[in-house]
Design a protein around this motif. Structure first.
Motif, PDB file in Angstrom:
ATOM      1  N   GLY A 117      16.610   6.524 -25.540  1.00  0.00           N
ATOM      2  CA  GLY A 117      16.555   7.198 -24.252  1.00  0.00           C
ATOM      3  C   GLY A 117      17.940   7.268 -23.644  1.00  0.00           C
ATOM      4  O   GLY A 117      18.904   6.714 -24.151  1.00  0.00           O
ATOM      5  N   ARG A 118      18.025   7.940 -22.519  1.00  0.00           N
ATOM      6  CA  ARG A 118      19.325   8.101 -21.877  1.00  0.00           C
ATOM      7  C   ARG A 118      19.345   7.492 -20.497  1.00  0.00           C
ATOM      8  O   ARG A 118      20.279   7.693 -19.746  1.00  0.00           O
ATOM      9  N   GLY A 119      18.310   6.733 -20.152  1.00  0.00           N
ATOM     10  CA  GLY A 119      18.302   6.113 -18.837  1.00  0.00           C
ATOM     11  C   GLY A 119      18.078   7.142 -17.754  1.00  0.00           C
ATOM     12  O   GLY A 119      17.332   8.112 -17.921  1.00  0.00           O
ATOM     13  N   PRO A 171      38.834   2.017 -13.380  1.00  0.00           N
ATOM     14  CA  PRO A 171      37.537   1.334 -13.469  1.00  0.00           C
ATOM     15  C   PRO A 171      37.591  -0.023 -12.776  1.00  0.00           C
ATOM     16  O   PRO A 171      38.573  -0.753 -12.884  1.00  0.00           O
ATOM     17  N   ASP A 172      36.518  -0.363 -12.068  1.00  0.00           N
ATOM     18  CA  ASP A 172      36.509  -1.588 -11.262  1.00  0.00           C
ATOM     19  C   ASP A 172      35.271  -2.430 -11.544  1.00  0.00           C
ATOM     20  O   ASP A 172      35.344  -3.445 -12.213  1.00  0.00           O
ATOM     21  N   ASN A 173      34.105  -2.014 -11.045  1.00  0.00           N
ATOM     22  CA  ASN A 173      32.871  -2.778 -11.245  1.00  0.00           C
ATOM     23  C   ASN A 173      32.006  -2.137 -12.319  1.00  0.00           C
ATOM     24  O   ASN A 173      32.007  -0.912 -12.485  1.00  0.00           O
ATOM     25  N   LEU A 174      31.239  -2.983 -13.035  1.00  0.00           N
ATOM     26  CA  LEU A 174      30.425  -2.530 -14.153  1.00  0.00           C
ATOM     27  C   LEU A 174      28.970  -2.938 -13.953  1.00  0.00           C
ATOM     28  O   LEU A 174      28.681  -3.943 -13.305  1.00  0.00           O
ATOM     29  N   ALA A 175      28.052  -2.168 -14.546  1.00  0.00           N
ATOM     30  CA  ALA A 175      26.627  -2.488 -14.514  1.00  0.00           C
ATOM     31  C   ALA A 175      25.975  -1.829 -15.722  1.00  0.00           C
ATOM     32  O   ALA A 175      26.607  -1.042 -16.440  1.00  0.00           O
ATOM     33  N   PHE A 176      24.701  -2.146 -15.952  1.00  0.00           N
ATOM     34  CA  PHE A 176      23.954  -1.584 -17.080  1.00  0.00           C
ATOM     35  C   PHE A 176      22.608  -1.065 -16.590  1.00  0.00           C
ATOM     36  O   PHE A 176      22.063  -1.543 -15.599  1.00  0.00           O
ATOM     37  N   ASP A 177      22.056  -0.084 -17.332  1.00  0.00           N
ATOM     38  CA  ASP A 177      20.710   0.388 -17.041  1.00  0.00           C
ATOM     39  C   ASP A 177      19.767  -0.075 -18.134  1.00  0.00           C
ATOM     40  O   ASP A 177      20.170  -0.750 -19.093  1.00  0.00           O
ATOM     41  N   SER A 178      18.495   0.275 -18.017  1.00  0.00           N
ATOM     42  CA  SER A 178      17.492  -0.226 -18.950  1.00  0.00           C
ATOM     43  C   SER A 178      17.631   0.356 -20.345  1.00  0.00           C
ATOM     44  O   SER A 178      17.072  -0.180 -21.304  1.00  0.00           O
ATOM     45  N   ALA A 179      18.362   1.466 -20.488  1.00  0.00           N
ATOM     46  CA  ALA A 179      18.576   2.074 -21.796  1.00  0.00           C
ATOM     47  C   ALA A 179      19.846   1.563 -22.467  1.00  0.00           C
ATOM     48  O   ALA A 179      20.165   2.001 -23.571  1.00  0.00           O
ATOM     49  N   GLY A 180      20.567   0.663 -21.795  1.00  0.00           N
ATOM     50  CA  GLY A 180      21.769   0.092 -22.391  1.00  0.00           C
ATOM     51  C   GLY A 180      23.047   0.819 -22.067  1.00  0.00           C
ATOM     52  O   GLY A 180      24.108   0.476 -22.604  1.00  0.00           O
ATOM     53  N   ASN A 181      22.999   1.831 -21.210  1.00  0.00           N
ATOM     54  CA  ASN A 181      24.220   2.527 -20.818  1.00  0.00           C
ATOM     55  C   ASN A 181      25.057   1.664 -19.881  1.00  0.00           C
ATOM     56  O   ASN A 181      24.532   0.877 -19.088  1.00  0.00           O
ATOM     57  N   LYS A 232      28.158   7.124 -15.500  1.00  0.00           N
ATOM     58  CA  LYS A 232      27.368   6.583 -16.605  1.00  0.00           C
ATOM     59  C   LYS A 232      28.094   6.834 -17.912  1.00  0.00           C
ATOM     60  O   LYS A 232      28.580   7.945 -18.163  1.00  0.00           O
ATOM     61  N   VAL A 233      28.156   5.791 -18.768  1.00  0.00           N
ATOM     62  CA  VAL A 233      28.879   5.882 -20.033  1.00  0.00           C
ATOM     63  C   VAL A 233      27.952   5.472 -21.168  1.00  0.00           C
ATOM     64  O   VAL A 233      27.375   4.369 -21.154  1.00  0.00           O
ATOM     65  N   GLY A 234      27.795   6.337 -22.154  1.00  0.00           N
ATOM     66  CA  GLY A 234      27.011   5.992 -23.331  1.00  0.00           C
ATOM     67  C   GLY A 234      27.754   5.018 -24.226  1.00  0.00           C
ATOM     68  O   GLY A 234      28.985   5.080 -24.350  1.00  0.00           O
ATOM     69  N   LEU A 235      27.027   4.114 -24.869  1.00  0.00           N
ATOM     70  CA  LEU A 235      27.653   3.086 -25.701  1.00  0.00           C
ATOM     71  C   LEU A 235      27.279   3.163 -27.170  1.00  0.00           C
ATOM     72  O   LEU A 235      27.869   2.450 -27.991  1.00  0.00           O
ATOM     73  N   THR A 236      26.305   3.992 -27.524  1.00  0.00           N
ATOM     74  CA  THR A 236      25.858   4.037 -28.915  1.00  0.00           C
ATOM     75  C   THR A 236      25.708   5.476 -29.387  1.00  0.00           C
ATOM     76  O   THR A 236      25.558   6.409 -28.598  1.00  0.00           O
ATOM     77  N   GLY A 237      25.729   5.631 -30.711  1.00  0.00           N
ATOM     78  CA  GLY A 237      25.445   6.912 -31.338  1.00  0.00           C
ATOM     79  C   GLY A 237      26.366   8.030 -30.895  1.00  0.00           C
ATOM     80  O   GLY A 237      27.532   7.814 -30.549  1.00  0.00           O
ATOM     81  N   HIS A 281      18.667   0.816 -10.973  1.00  0.00           N
ATOM     82  CA  HIS A 281      17.236   0.657 -11.229  1.00  0.00           C
ATOM     83  C   HIS A 281      16.717   2.001 -11.753  1.00  0.00           C
ATOM     84  O   HIS A 281      16.006   2.721 -11.050  1.00  0.00           O
ATOM     85  N   ASP A 282      17.084   2.337 -12.966  1.00  0.00           N
ATOM     86  CA  ASP A 282      16.811   3.687 -13.464  1.00  0.00           C
ATOM     87  C   ASP A 282      15.328   3.939 -13.672  1.00  0.00           C
ATOM     88  O   ASP A 282      14.871   5.081 -13.585  1.00  0.00           O
ATOM     89  N   ARG A 283      14.543   2.888 -13.935  1.00  0.00           N
ATOM     90  CA  ARG A 283      13.108   3.107 -14.117  1.00  0.00           C
ATOM     91  C   ARG A 283      12.436   3.539 -12.811  1.00  0.00           C
ATOM     92  O   ARG A 283      11.362   4.145 -12.834  1.00  0.00           O
ATOM     93  N   GLU A 284      13.049   3.215 -11.684  1.00  0.00           N
ATOM     94  CA  GLU A 284      12.574   3.690 -10.384  1.00  0.00           C
ATOM     95  C   GLU A 284      13.352   4.912  -9.919  1.00  0.00           C
ATOM     96  O   GLU A 284      13.098   5.415  -8.827  1.00  0.00           O
TER      97      GLU A 284
END
Length: 737
Positions: free
Chosen positions: A86-88, A562-572, A592-597, A621-624
């Protein structure tokens, strides 16, 4: 007018070559980049950072947000396979926003509103906010200034929770009318009360709906420079921490300049004390010089109000040693005593983020946010016990401390241009150098107490690698990989300064970069690691050295600092920026930055903050379909009388509504998805309750004067935008000095 009133509160500010305005540089870090270099050691230069392992089960099973910064190492194979599915959060990236636009810009299909603003009252008996009549007593019971680190910790069911925020620093130009700024006692005391942290209860009608803060909530708390902190770890009670006011060396009043942070698996919040040096008058010692403490009088002049900020006075020589720590608070218990952890070392902590290894060992990572300083790692002596909160609250009190050294694979090819080496990547290996191990100093000529109080000097001796201002350091809750934001370093490769290397491949690095680090064997407690550069930031249309892990540069959103970092449920990975207006000419934002594929290295801009502001503390909170940011120093370059921002109320003085003010107010903002036809129009009705329209006649959780729960998109109108764009800059107002 008295002689005191005639004196400048802040010095006349000149232009800087860095990423920020002179006002921000002076107030945030005492213009550190314009001063002498703190790190004069001959150590080699820093290298990358990468993976540290957490299991998906632990990261997501703690009830924290997708931006949670904790987890358990050794991700299961199925978790690794799931990473990147998924892409979050789905959105159409916004275009870059010119740095003269005073608005919070969000994608189509989304709206925003503030949850809480500077000065909003937290308690039933708190005074209502009045910026023309602010007092220390009022500010100590209101939301503080310049919010930075942020977390939204939901209770079971998702209808209630707590919001935790740091308050990094103050801008007295914006907080006080010019005719009040000569009252040093009042101005300084209000500013002291505006520093620290806030814990605020929040409520809403259901998941995915906007929040309101709860005035008088049972968990509400303000932590200021008057709040007692316990000191623990090996340096507690040390002679190096004792003062006239605290002969025990184990109780400190307050925390200050709190920047980023992290939420632990046991539910506490860690906060980093960063640019504390600027508040003290120094005595000229070598130790103080290494920490950037000047012998000149600090511009805020707190030392004239409280003697503890003057280390030249007998009995206060050690007061600066009592700041620069990682502090831990319990957001669920407002009666608990917060703690300063000496085991994690003393430096300019951007923050601290925890990872739990498979065997329960707790590891905490932290960057020292200054040019040419270091990356650190703490490894606990005790093991994490799930469900044993009392035990887990002791995990950061005892353990080993390390600092990083990095080596590049193709170092001879690095020429400072940012050009990729022949192997197609900036990468290499590294090791964690011991500072304290098994309760003993690993640094020759320094005791354990000296290593922990003067950690920068110990790291110099150990031979750590210099780096380009390491800010947020975040382990992915999906893969365990560690990501480090290196904001920039405009002095890199200049005369007499460390030159480029593979982990810092550009001279005069204005745009910064992001490192990815993998601990050997994906073990959190490993002493060796491998690293690579994920992003070399910049606007690829103007900067040929910008690099995005091989993703086509013409398809990314331009990003800088770049300063602060976070992640979403899809791993981005999500990146907030601090300094883009002065480098690439756009307002700071969230990306948002993709990390895979095939999406690895893709950069998509989600939002932009208003003119002069910085994007802080992202929570995803990407699921919401919800995103939260702390909007820090909007309109920083303006004055009380002539604002350069009207965020978040966006009203002119003649149209101020109840609880609204025609001025910038640092605020926590929530961004949420809206359905077709739901986007409100302005001017429009003020909804009196969070959530559904049917509740509009019920009392708002935050009182009648609190921020509206939704519908701020489009509130920045032509009149306020024009006024903000045309306002003069504070550092051009010579009559104010």
């Amino acid at each position: 007018m008295t002689e005191t009133a005639k004196r400048p509160f802040l010095p006349l500010l000149g232009h800087t070559r860095g990423k920020r305005s002179p006002v921000t540089c002076q107030l945030k870090c005492a213009s550190a980049c314009a001063g002498p270099e703190c790190n004069t050691s001959g150590n080699g230069y820093f290298r990358d950072i990468a993976n540290a392992a957490l299991s998906r089960r632990s990261a997501l099973g703690l009830g924290a947000a997708a931006a949670v910064t904790v987890g358990v190492a050794g991700a299961a194979p199925e978790a690794a396979r799931a990473h990147g599915r998924g892409r979050g959060l789905s959105f159409t990236p916004i275009d870059p926003v010119p740095n003269t636009v005073d608005d919070l810009t969000v994608p189509e299909g989304y709206d925003w509103s503030p949850i809480i603003r500077w000065g909003d009252p937290l308690f039933d008996d708190s005074p209502e906010f009045d910026p023309r009549a602010q007092t220390p007593e009022a500010q100590a019971r209101q939301f503080g200034y310049n919010c930075d680190y942020l977390d939204v910790i939901q209770d079971r069911g998702g209808r209630t929770g707590v919001l935790v925020s740091n308050h990094e620093y103050t801008n007295e130009f914006l907080m006080f009318p010019a005719d009040q700024q000569g009252d040093l006692e009042r101005v300084a005391r209000v500013a002291m009360a505006a520093h620290g942290m806030s814990v605020v209860e929040i409520a809403r009608t259901g998941p995915g709906r906007p929040w309101s803060y709860v005035r008088g909530g049972s968990r509400n708390r303000r932590i200021t420079l008057g709040t007692p902190f316990a000191v623990d770890g090996p340096a507690a009670g040390s002679d190096l921490l004792k003062t006239r006011d605290d002969p025990t060396g184990a109780l400190v009043l307050g925390t200050q300049n709190n920047c980023a942070g992290g939420t632990t698996p046991w539910g506490t919040v860690l906060s980093g004390e960063e640019n504390f040096n600027q508040y003290f008058k120094g005595n000229g010692s070598a130790e103080q010089q290494r920490y950037g403490i000047s012998t000149e009088a600090p511009s805020r002049r707190w030392h004239e109000v409280e003697p503890r900020f003057d280390s030249t006075l007998p009995g206060y020589e050690n007061e600066p040693h009592r700041f620069g720590w990682v502090v831990e608070i319990d957001p669920q218990d407002p009666s608990s005593t917060p703690v300063k952890h000496t085991s994690l070392g003393r430096f300019k902590h951007e923050g601290a983020n925890v990872r739990v290894a498979e065997d329960g060992t707790v590891v905490a990572y932290s960057g020292d946010d200054e040019r040419f300083d270091y990356l650190y790692k703490f490894v606990s002596a005790k093991k994490y016990r799930e469900g044993d909160r009392a035990h887990n609250l002791t995990l950061l009190s005892e353990g080993d401390l390390y600092v990083a050294r990095f080596t590049g694979d193709t170092e001879p090819e690095i020429d400072g241009s940012g050009r990729l080496p022949s192997d197609g990547a900036f990468d290499g290996s590294g090791q964690w150098l011991p500072l304290v191990v098994d309760g003993a100093s690993a640094v020759e000529g320094m005791s354990v107490e000296e290593v922990l109080v003067f950690t920068r000097l110990a790291a110099d001796k150990a031979g750590a690698t210099k780096m380009d201002r390491p800010e947020d350091v975040e382990p992915s809750p999906h893969t365990g990989r560690l990501y480090v934001a290196l904001t920039n370093n405009t002095q890199r490769g200049t005369e007499g300064k460390a030159g480029p290397d593979e982990a810092n491949p550009r001279t005069q690095n204005r745009d910064g970069h992001v490192l990815e680090l993998i601990e050997r064997g994906n073990r959190a407690d490993a002493l060796r690691f491998d690293w690579s550069i994920l992003l070399v930031a910049g606007d690829p249309a103007k900067n040929a050295s910008a690099y995005f892990a091989g993703f086509p540069a013409e398809k990314v959103s331009p990003i800088s600092c770049p300063d602060n970092l976070a992640f979403d449920s899809a791993g981005n990975l999500w990146i907030s920026t601090d300094g883009a207006p002065g480098t690439i000419g756009y307002n700071d934002g969230l990306f948002k930055v993709g990390l895979t594929g095939a999406r690895r290295g893709s950069v998509e801009q989600f939002l932009a903050v208003p003119q002069d502001a910085e994007t802080c503390g992202p929570v995803i909170h990407d699921r919401e379909r919800m995103v939260y940011v702390a909007v820090q120093h909007p309109g920083e370059d303006g004055t009380f009388e002539e604002p350069r921002s009207y965020f978040p109320d966006y009203v002119v003085e003649t149209r101020e509504g109840e609880g609204e003010w025609s001025m910038p107010r640092p605020s926590v903002a929530q961004v949420f998805a809206v359905g077709r036809g739901e986007e409100p129009e302005f001017p429009g009705a003020v909804h009196d309750a969070p959530g559904r329209e049917r509740n509009r006649h019920k009392r708002r959780k935050n009182g009648s004067r609190g921020p509206r729960y939704r519908g701020y998109r489009g509130k920045s109108g032509e009149q306020t935008r024009r006024a903000a764009e045309n306002a003069r800059r504070a550092y051009g107002h010579r009559d104010r000095t």
